[in-house]
Write a protein that holds these residues in place. Structure first.
Motif, PDB file in Angstrom:
ATOM      1  N   ILE A 279      44.584   5.871   9.411  1.00  0.00           N
ATOM      2  CA  ILE A 279      43.588   4.588   9.812  1.00  0.00           C
ATOM      3  C   ILE A 279      42.736   4.034  10.875  1.00  0.00           C
ATOM      4  N   CYS A 280      41.378   4.894  11.222  1.00  0.00           N
ATOM      5  CA  CYS A 280      40.381   4.433  12.312  1.00  0.00           C
ATOM      6  C   CYS A 280      39.425   4.431  12.319  1.00  0.00           C
ATOM      7  N   THR A 281      39.567   3.350  11.135  1.00  0.00           N
ATOM      8  CA  THR A 281      38.124   2.419  10.983  1.00  0.00           C
ATOM      9  C   THR A 281      37.955   1.608  12.070  1.00  0.00           C
ATOM     10  N   PRO A 282      36.991   0.399  11.955  1.00  0.00           N
ATOM     11  CA  PRO A 282      37.010  -1.104  12.966  1.00  0.00           C
ATOM     12  C   PRO A 282      37.834  -1.533  11.906  1.00  0.00           C
ATOM     13  N   ASN A 283      38.319  -2.327  13.267  1.00  0.00           N
ATOM     14  CA  ASN A 283      39.699  -3.554  12.963  1.00  0.00           C
ATOM     15  C   ASN A 283      39.322  -4.424  12.018  1.00  0.00           C
TER      16      ASN A 283
ATOM     17  N   VAL B 269      46.068  -5.799  22.822  1.00  0.00           N
ATOM     18  CA  VAL B 269      47.773  -5.603  22.299  1.00  0.00           C
ATOM     19  C   VAL B 269      48.043  -4.738  22.806  1.00  0.00           C
ATOM     20  N   HIS B 270      47.690  -3.360  23.471  1.00  0.00           N
ATOM     21  CA  HIS B 270      48.188  -2.456  24.624  1.00  0.00           C
ATOM     22  C   HIS B 270      49.526  -2.741  24.924  1.00  0.00           C
ATOM     23  N   MET B 271      48.675  -3.620  26.280  1.00  0.00           N
ATOM     24  CA  MET B 271      49.694  -3.767  27.332  1.00  0.00           C
ATOM     25  C   MET B 271      50.880  -4.901  27.733  1.00  0.00           C
TER      26      MET B 271
ATOM     27  N   THR C  20      33.920   4.600  26.467  1.00  0.00           N
ATOM     28  CA  THR C  20      32.984   5.807  25.779  1.00  0.00           C
ATOM     29  C   THR C  20      33.264   5.215  24.017  1.00  0.00           C
ATOM     30  N   PHE C  21      34.352   4.025  23.449  1.00  0.00           N
ATOM     31  CA  PHE C  21      34.019   3.875  22.054  1.00  0.00           C
ATOM     32  C   PHE C  21      33.351   3.421  21.098  1.00  0.00           C
ATOM     33  N   GLY C  22      33.164   3.306  20.397  1.00  0.00           N
ATOM     34  CA  GLY C  22      32.276   2.863  19.958  1.00  0.00           C
ATOM     35  C   GLY C  22      30.765   3.378  19.511  1.00  0.00           C
TER      36      GLY C  22
ATOM     37  N   LYS D 241      45.335   0.289  16.513  1.00  0.00           N
ATOM     38  CA  LYS D 241      45.699  -0.522  16.492  1.00  0.00           C
ATOM     39  C   LYS D 241      44.424  -1.307  16.378  1.00  0.00           C
ATOM     40  N   PRO D 242      44.086  -3.071  16.740  1.00  0.00           N
ATOM     41  CA  PRO D 242      45.366  -3.520  16.670  1.00  0.00           C
ATOM     42  C   PRO D 242      45.704  -3.762  15.340  1.00  0.00           C
ATOM     43  N   ASP D 243      46.849  -3.899  14.611  1.00  0.00           N
ATOM     44  CA  ASP D 243      47.437  -4.229  13.762  1.00  0.00           C
ATOM     45  C   ASP D 243      45.974  -4.979  12.353  1.00  0.00           C
TER      46      ASP D 243
ATOM     47  N   GLU E 174      27.628  12.666   8.529  1.00  0.00           N
ATOM     48  CA  GLU E 174      27.828  13.263   9.925  1.00  0.00           C
ATOM     49  C   GLU E 174      29.445  13.183  11.207  1.00  0.00           C
ATOM     50  N   LYS E 175      29.688  12.078  10.706  1.00  0.00           N
ATOM     51  CA  LYS E 175      30.774  12.145  11.243  1.00  0.00           C
ATOM     52  C   LYS E 175      32.085  12.894  10.933  1.00  0.00           C
ATOM     53  N   MET E 176      32.539  13.220   9.117  1.00  0.00           N
ATOM     54  CA  MET E 176      33.333  13.732   8.682  1.00  0.00           C
ATOM     55  C   MET E 176      32.664  15.498   9.659  1.00  0.00           C
TER      56      MET E 176
ATOM     57  N   GLY F 154      37.987   7.303   8.113  1.00  0.00           N
ATOM     58  CA  GLY F 154      37.202   6.742  10.554  1.00  0.00           C
ATOM     59  C   GLY F 154      37.168   8.153  10.941  1.00  0.00           C
ATOM     60  N   CYS F 155      36.308   8.615  11.051  1.00  0.00           N
ATOM     61  CA  CYS F 155      36.325   9.657  12.184  1.00  0.00           C
ATOM     62  C   CYS F 155      35.797   9.372  13.154  1.00  0.00           C
ATOM     63  N   GLY F 156      35.582   8.430  13.542  1.00  0.00           N
ATOM     64  CA  GLY F 156      34.937   8.475  15.026  1.00  0.00           C
ATOM     65  C   GLY F 156      35.340   8.705  16.341  1.00  0.00           C
ATOM     66  N   GLY F 157      35.120   7.638  16.844  1.00  0.00           N
ATOM     67  CA  GLY F 157      35.414   8.361  18.884  1.00  0.00           C
ATOM     68  C   GLY F 157      37.291   8.287  18.822  1.00  0.00           C
ATOM     69  N   ILE F 158      37.622   7.749  18.569  1.00  0.00           N
ATOM     70  CA  ILE F 158      39.459   7.777  18.522  1.00  0.00           C
ATOM     71  C   ILE F 158      40.297   9.217  17.762  1.00  0.00           C
ATOM     72  N   ALA F 159      39.750   9.085  16.678  1.00  0.00           N
ATOM     73  CA  ALA F 159      39.911  10.039  15.648  1.00  0.00           C
ATOM     74  C   ALA F 159      39.510  11.312  15.971  1.00  0.00           C
TER      75      ALA F 159
ATOM     76  N   ASP G  84      34.357   9.216   5.481  1.00  0.00           N
ATOM     77  CA  ASP G  84      33.576   7.904   6.808  1.00  0.00           C
ATOM     78  C   ASP G  84      32.904   8.046   6.009  1.00  0.00           C
ATOM     79  N   ILE G  85      32.284   6.568   5.849  1.00  0.00           N
ATOM     80  CA  ILE G  85      30.591   6.414   5.479  1.00  0.00           C
ATOM     81  C   ILE G  85      29.433   6.956   5.978  1.00  0.00           C
ATOM     82  N   LEU G  86      30.295   7.501   6.852  1.00  0.00           N
ATOM     83  CA  LEU G  86      28.959   8.659   8.486  1.00  0.00           C
ATOM     84  C   LEU G  86      29.181   9.794   7.231  1.00  0.00           C
TER      85      LEU G  86
HETATM   86  N1  LIG Z   1      44.904   3.260  20.405  1.00  0.00           N
HETATM   87  C1  LIG Z   1      43.649   3.777  21.604  1.00  0.00           C
HETATM   88  O1  LIG Z   1      43.117   4.387  22.211  1.00  0.00           O
HETATM   89  C2  LIG Z   1      42.418   3.248  21.001  1.00  0.00           C
HETATM   90  C3  LIG Z   1      40.377   3.908  21.645  1.00  0.00           C
HETATM   91  C4  LIG Z   1      40.124   3.332  21.134  1.00  0.00           C
HETATM   92  C5  LIG Z   1      39.743   2.752  20.011  1.00  0.00           C
HETATM   93  N2  LIG Z   1      41.056   2.192  19.339  1.00  0.00           N
HETATM   94  C6  LIG Z   1      40.666   2.141  17.900  1.00  0.00           C
HETATM   95  O2  LIG Z   1      40.447   3.112  16.366  1.00  0.00           O
HETATM   96  C7  LIG Z   1      39.751   2.194  15.770  1.00  0.00           C
HETATM   97  C8  LIG Z   1      37.989   3.230  15.797  1.00  0.00           C
HETATM   98  O3  LIG Z   1      37.922   2.620  16.753  1.00  0.00           O
HETATM   99  P1  LIG Z   1      36.439   4.102  16.969  1.00  0.00           P
HETATM  100  O4  LIG Z   1      36.626   3.278  18.989  1.00  0.00           O
HETATM  101  O5  LIG Z   1      37.217   4.876  16.603  1.00  0.00           O
HETATM  102  O6  LIG Z   1      35.369   3.298  16.627  1.00  0.00           O
HETATM  103  P2  LIG Z   1      34.205   4.441  16.352  1.00  0.00           P
HETATM  104  O7  LIG Z   1      33.117   3.325  15.428  1.00  0.00           O
HETATM  105  O8  LIG Z   1      33.858   5.548  16.822  1.00  0.00           O
HETATM  106  O9  LIG Z   1      35.033   5.035  14.773  1.00  0.00           O
HETATM  107  C9  LIG Z   1      34.710   4.107  13.656  1.00  0.00           C
HETATM  108  C10 LIG Z   1      34.653   4.838  12.458  1.00  0.00           C
HETATM  109  O10 LIG Z   1      34.829   4.158  11.356  1.00  0.00           O
HETATM  110  C11 LIG Z   1      33.569   4.810  10.160  1.00  0.00           C
HETATM  111  N3  LIG Z   1      33.839   3.796   9.308  1.00  0.00           N
HETATM  112  C12 LIG Z   1      33.146   2.598   9.617  1.00  0.00           C
HETATM  113  N4  LIG Z   1      33.381   1.562   8.056  1.00  0.00           N
HETATM  114  C13 LIG Z   1      34.611   2.378   7.136  1.00  0.00           C
HETATM  115  C14 LIG Z   1      35.133   2.611   6.074  1.00  0.00           C
HETATM  116  N5  LIG Z   1      34.549   1.402   4.802  1.00  0.00           N
HETATM  117  N6  LIG Z   1      35.477   3.459   4.966  1.00  0.00           N
HETATM  118  C15 LIG Z   1      35.669   4.867   6.512  1.00  0.00           C
HETATM  119  N7  LIG Z   1      35.546   5.037   7.512  1.00  0.00           N
HETATM  120  C16 LIG Z   1      34.631   4.086   8.103  1.00  0.00           C
HETATM  121  C17 LIG Z   1      32.666   4.571  11.146  1.00  0.00           C
HETATM  122  O11 LIG Z   1      31.635   4.965  10.801  1.00  0.00           O
HETATM  123  C18 LIG Z   1      33.280   5.186  12.107  1.00  0.00           C
HETATM  124  O12 LIG Z   1      32.585   6.671  12.120  1.00  0.00           O
HETATM  125  C19 LIG Z   1      39.603   0.840  16.227  1.00  0.00           C
HETATM  126  O13 LIG Z   1      40.655  -0.191  15.311  1.00  0.00           O
HETATM  127  C20 LIG Z   1      40.405   0.640  17.232  1.00  0.00           C
HETATM  128  O14 LIG Z   1      40.552  -0.463  18.255  1.00  0.00           O
HETATM  129  C21 LIG Z   1      42.345   2.855  19.395  1.00  0.00           C
END
Ligand SMILES: NC(=O)c1ccc[n+]([C@@H]2O[C@H](COP(=O)([O-])OP(=O)(O)OC[C@H]3O[C@@H](n4cnc5c(N)ncnc54)[C@H](O)[C@@H]3O)[C@@H](O)[C@H]2O)c1
Length: 356
Positions: free
Chosen positions: A71-75, A182-184, A221-223, A96-98, A38-40, A8-13, A34-36
């Protein structure tokens, strides 16, 4: 050197994990997934080096010689990926969340026990220097008995990825309660000494699904937003948690509310001291000097060594793998957390207190 596969290479990664790893000397990302594509590519650019890229995490785990996955994918994918990695002999760290159900967090615990590997879930707010300092004071007995508290994260306008996975219950598990709670709630319970919850009640509301005002939260700004997508989660949750030691905690989480400005807080009342922690700083209310009540304000920033609190949490996990540190998170704490969150949703639906 611990070899890491980032999934998972989106916002938090890109925004927190990759910058965090740059200052960790005993771990390195060798593959991303990542499934996308461009994210990788974006992740590779941020890493500043070439790494192997995979569209499928199972293929990555099978082909690469990894020690752990991050693991940084959707929950809804956290448990599936963590369990798969553990079953294939890897340590697993998840954002998070677990996970999004009690059954799946129990499955995670079983997989962890059977594998003998380490499993940890991001609890980045424990890694503010202020949180660590408070934890020490509390363990030292400075607060006396902590018998009640309040915590929350309330935004004015800050719905993440509206219409996308964040606001789709089947993929996120819920709205701000699971996303921010889950944070607070974790920080409050961690500071209180991880008491087990025995009863909860709560209410949830969804009033901002059709609101089109611009977000004013840098934390939202996530998601990726999806026009005309799904919004079947709450935008505000309040609740009350009772613990087995008699302590209690009031909670409030919101992505959108008519308030002055966004705030995160954990407020604890002990018999000797009280504290309000907010956005990484804290203020102590000291009643131990009799009539001369004293307030102490401490402003402590993020760990500079790791650039961010997420990096500090990741560094801790890698040090646990390397036997340099003892784990300060167990999956039983995750079970306690997910039970609390799911029971608050149940209470909101049934209108009744839920006994755990
Ligand atoms: N700890 C923190 O402060 C914090 C902050 C934001 C988000 N998060 C958590 O991080 C996680 C990701 O959030 P985000 O904001 O980065 O979301 P995001 O949508 O920006 O990124 C998720 C990434 O996962 C990829 N993905 C989806 N399905 C996949 C699969 N099967 N295999 C591989 N990659 C896959 C998506 O293409 C996307 O690039 C969530 O669980 C979110 O709760 C935590």
């Amino acid at each position: 050197m611990v070899k890491i596969g980032l999934i998972g290479c989106g916002g938090i990664a890109q925004g927190a994990h990759i910058p965090g790893y740059k200052n960790i000397e005993n771990g390195e990302i060798v593959a991303v997934c990542d499934i996308l594509p461009e994210k990788m590519e974006q992740a590779e650019k941020k890493l500043g080096k070439q790494v192997s890229k995979y569209l499928d995490y199972k293929e990555m785990i099978e082909k690469e010689k990894l020690d752990m996955v991050d693991i940084c994918t959707p929950n809804y994918l956290h448990a599936d990926i963590a369990i798969y990695a553990l079953e294939h002999g890897l340590h697993a760290f998840s954002e998070k969340p677990d996970t999004i159900s009690v059954q799946r967090v129990l499955d995670m615990k079983r997989a962890q026990e059977e594998s003998g590997k380490h499993l940890m879930v991001m609890r980045n707010n424990r890694y503010w220097p202020s949180s660590k300092e408070l934890k020490k004071m509390i363990e030292n007995g400075d607060f006396g008995e902590i018998y009640t508290g309040r915590c929350g994260w309330i935004r004015r306008r800050g719905i993440p990825g509206k219409g996308g996975w964040f606001t789709t219950k089947a993929q996120s598990g819920g709205g701000p309660l699971i996303d921010l709670g889950v944070h607070m709630i974790d920080l409050a319970i961690y500071l209180m000494g991880n008491p087990r919850a025995v009863a909860v009640s709560g209410c949830t509301y969804s009033k901002f699904a059709d609101n089109t005002e611009k977000s004013d939260s840098i934390n939202a700004t996530f998601g990726v937003a999806v026009e005309d997508g799904t919004f079947d989660v709450e935008d505000l949750a309040i609740g009350f948690i009772k613990f087995e030691n008699g302590a209690s905690l009031q909670i409030e989480f919101s992505w959108a509310s008519n308030i002055k400005r966004e705030t995160t807080f954990v407020e604890l009342r002990g018999t000797k001291k009280g504290v309000k922690w907010s956005n990484g700083s804290y203020e102590l209310y000291d009643g131990s000097k009799g009539s001369s009540l004293k307030n102490t304000v401490k402003k402590l920033g993020q760990y500079s060594k790791y650039r961010n609190i997420h990096g500090a949490n990741l560094s801790h996990f890698i040090n646990v793998i390397e036997n340099v540190e003892k784990p300060d998170f167990t999956i039983d704490q995750g079970i306690n957390m997910i039970k609390i969150l799911m029971a608050i949703y149940e209470s909101a639906e049934t209108g009744k207190e839920v006994i755990l």
